[in-house]
Design a protein around this motif. Structure first.
Motif, PDB file in Angstrom:
ATOM      1  N   ARG A 118       0.845  -1.194   0.000  1.00 29.90           N
ATOM      2  CA  ARG A 118       0.000   0.000   0.000  1.00 29.90           C
ATOM      3  C   ARG A 118       0.878   1.241   0.000  1.00 29.90           C
ATOM      4  O   ARG A 118       1.982   1.216   0.525  1.00 29.90           O
ATOM      5  N   TYR A 119       0.372   2.292  -0.567  1.00 29.67           N
ATOM      6  CA  TYR A 119       1.055   3.575  -0.469  1.00 29.67           C
ATOM      7  C   TYR A 119       0.018   4.678  -0.440  1.00 29.67           C
ATOM      8  O   TYR A 119      -1.116   4.498  -0.863  1.00 29.67           O
ATOM      9  N   SER A 120       0.423   5.780   0.120  1.00 27.56           N
ATOM     10  CA  SER A 120      -0.497   6.904   0.223  1.00 27.56           C
ATOM     11  C   SER A 120       0.250   8.197  -0.078  1.00 27.56           C
ATOM     12  O   SER A 120       1.470   8.272   0.010  1.00 27.56           O
ATOM     13  N   ALA A 121      -0.517   9.179  -0.449  1.00 25.91           N
ATOM     14  CA  ALA A 121       0.021  10.499  -0.764  1.00 25.91           C
ATOM     15  C   ALA A 121      -1.167  11.445  -0.837  1.00 25.91           C
ATOM     16  O   ALA A 121      -2.272  11.113  -0.411  1.00 25.91           O
ATOM     17  N   GLN A 174       6.603  13.413  -5.893  1.00 25.88           N
ATOM     18  CA  GLN A 174       7.357  12.174  -5.723  1.00 25.88           C
ATOM     19  C   GLN A 174       7.821  11.975  -4.285  1.00 25.88           C
ATOM     20  O   GLN A 174       7.856  10.848  -3.801  1.00 25.88           O
ATOM     21  N   ASN A 175       8.154  13.057  -3.603  1.00 26.57           N
ATOM     22  CA  ASN A 175       8.685  12.913  -2.247  1.00 26.57           C
ATOM     23  C   ASN A 175       7.592  12.712  -1.200  1.00 26.57           C
ATOM     24  O   ASN A 175       7.888  12.636  -0.021  1.00 26.57           O
ATOM     25  N   GLU A 176       6.319  12.577  -1.618  1.00 33.18           N
ATOM     26  CA  GLU A 176       5.232  12.337  -0.670  1.00 33.18           C
ATOM     27  C   GLU A 176       4.583  10.967  -0.830  1.00 33.18           C
ATOM     28  O   GLU A 176       3.592  10.670  -0.185  1.00 33.18           O
ATOM     29  N   VAL A 177       5.116  10.112  -1.692  1.00 30.53           N
ATOM     30  CA  VAL A 177       4.563   8.778  -1.916  1.00 30.53           C
ATOM     31  C   VAL A 177       5.413   7.766  -1.147  1.00 30.53           C
ATOM     32  O   VAL A 177       6.573   7.543  -1.484  1.00 30.53           O
ATOM     33  N   PHE A 178       4.821   7.172  -0.094  1.00 34.10           N
ATOM     34  CA  PHE A 178       5.560   6.213   0.731  1.00 34.10           C
ATOM     35  C   PHE A 178       4.828   4.884   0.797  1.00 34.10           C
ATOM     36  O   PHE A 178       3.622   4.839   0.996  1.00 34.10           O
ATOM     37  N   ASP A 232      10.943   4.582   4.576  1.00 35.81           N
ATOM     38  CA  ASP A 232      11.434   5.937   4.784  1.00 35.81           C
ATOM     39  C   ASP A 232      11.944   6.567   3.484  1.00 35.81           C
ATOM     40  O   ASP A 232      12.418   7.695   3.476  1.00 35.81           O
ATOM     41  N   THR A 233      11.839   5.832   2.364  1.00 30.24           N
ATOM     42  CA  THR A 233      12.213   6.394   1.072  1.00 30.24           C
ATOM     43  C   THR A 233      10.969   6.431   0.174  1.00 30.24           C
ATOM     44  O   THR A 233      10.130   5.529   0.241  1.00 30.24           O
ATOM     45  N   PRO A 234      10.839   7.450  -0.655  1.00 27.84           N
ATOM     46  CA  PRO A 234       9.670   7.560  -1.530  1.00 27.84           C
ATOM     47  C   PRO A 234       9.535   6.357  -2.463  1.00 27.84           C
ATOM     48  O   PRO A 234      10.521   5.751  -2.871  1.00 27.84           O
ATOM     49  N   ALA A 235       8.293   6.025  -2.793  1.00 25.50           N
ATOM     50  CA  ALA A 235       7.984   4.886  -3.648  1.00 25.50           C
ATOM     51  C   ALA A 235       7.591   5.355  -5.043  1.00 25.50           C
ATOM     52  O   ALA A 235       7.306   6.528  -5.263  1.00 25.50           O
ATOM     53  N   THR A 236       7.556   4.429  -5.974  1.00 24.88           N
ATOM     54  CA  THR A 236       7.166   4.714  -7.349  1.00 24.88           C
ATOM     55  C   THR A 236       5.885   3.966  -7.680  1.00 24.88           C
ATOM     56  O   THR A 236       5.856   2.737  -7.606  1.00 24.88           O
ATOM     57  N   PRO A 237       4.813   4.668  -8.043  1.00 23.74           N
ATOM     58  CA  PRO A 237       3.607   3.970  -8.517  1.00 23.74           C
ATOM     59  C   PRO A 237       3.937   3.188  -9.788  1.00 23.74           C
ATOM     60  O   PRO A 237       4.814   3.588 -10.560  1.00 23.74           O
ATOM     61  N   LYS A 238       3.246   2.081 -10.006  1.00 22.04           N
ATOM     62  CA  LYS A 238       3.533   1.224 -11.156  1.00 22.04           C
ATOM     63  C   LYS A 238       2.253   0.952 -11.950  1.00 22.04           C
ATOM     64  O   LYS A 238       1.149   0.976 -11.408  1.00 22.04           O
TER      65      LYS A 238
END
Length: 130
Positions: free
Chosen positions: A52-55, A83-87, A96-102
């Motif tokens: 899961r990720y949120s932003a 980009q720096n708000e997707v975890f 603790d590092t930003p994620a990439t939607p796929k």
């Protein structure tokens, strides 16, 4: 502070500003289902894990000249997120590092069809379809 950091800070400020984009900002919840390795101990299947990720982001529609009827359809939505708000959250632990939607993820009841970034690599531009 580099250009990317400055752009992200300025955009974050605009997203927070009641006289800016604050009224257009929506919470974004994404989920990706990842198939694990084959495991004979659990009936010979491959377990799946939900990532899961949120932003927060701004949903928009495509301009008429962008809609071609196949790659981009009239019902498609465009989502802009910093980009720096997707975890990511995996097994209850937030990265603790930003994620990439796929492509293939699901975000706010939409399926992700395409993910790109702006030239400064500050935002994700995500194409969504119901």
């Amino acid at each position: 502070m580099g250009l990317r950091d400055e752009i992200q800070a300025d955009l974050a400020e605009a997203l927070d500003d009641p006289e800016g984009l604050a009224d257009a900002v929506r919470p974004v919840a994404g989920i990706r289902t990842v198939k694990g390795s084959y495991d004979p101990n659990i009936g010979g299947t491959a377990p799946t894990t939900a990532i899961r990720y949120s932003a927060r982001g701004v949903f928009d529609s495509y301009l008429a000249q962008e809609i071609d009827g196949s790659r981009i359809q009239t019902e498609d939505m465009k989502l802009l997120v910093l980009q720096n708000e997707v975890f990511e959250e995996r097994d209850g632990v937030v990265s603790d590092t930003p994620a990439t939607p796929k492509i293939g993820d699901h975000i706010s009841d939409f399926r992700v069809l395409n993910v790109s970034e702006d030239p400064a690599q500050a935002t994700w531009i995500i194409q969504l379809r119901k």
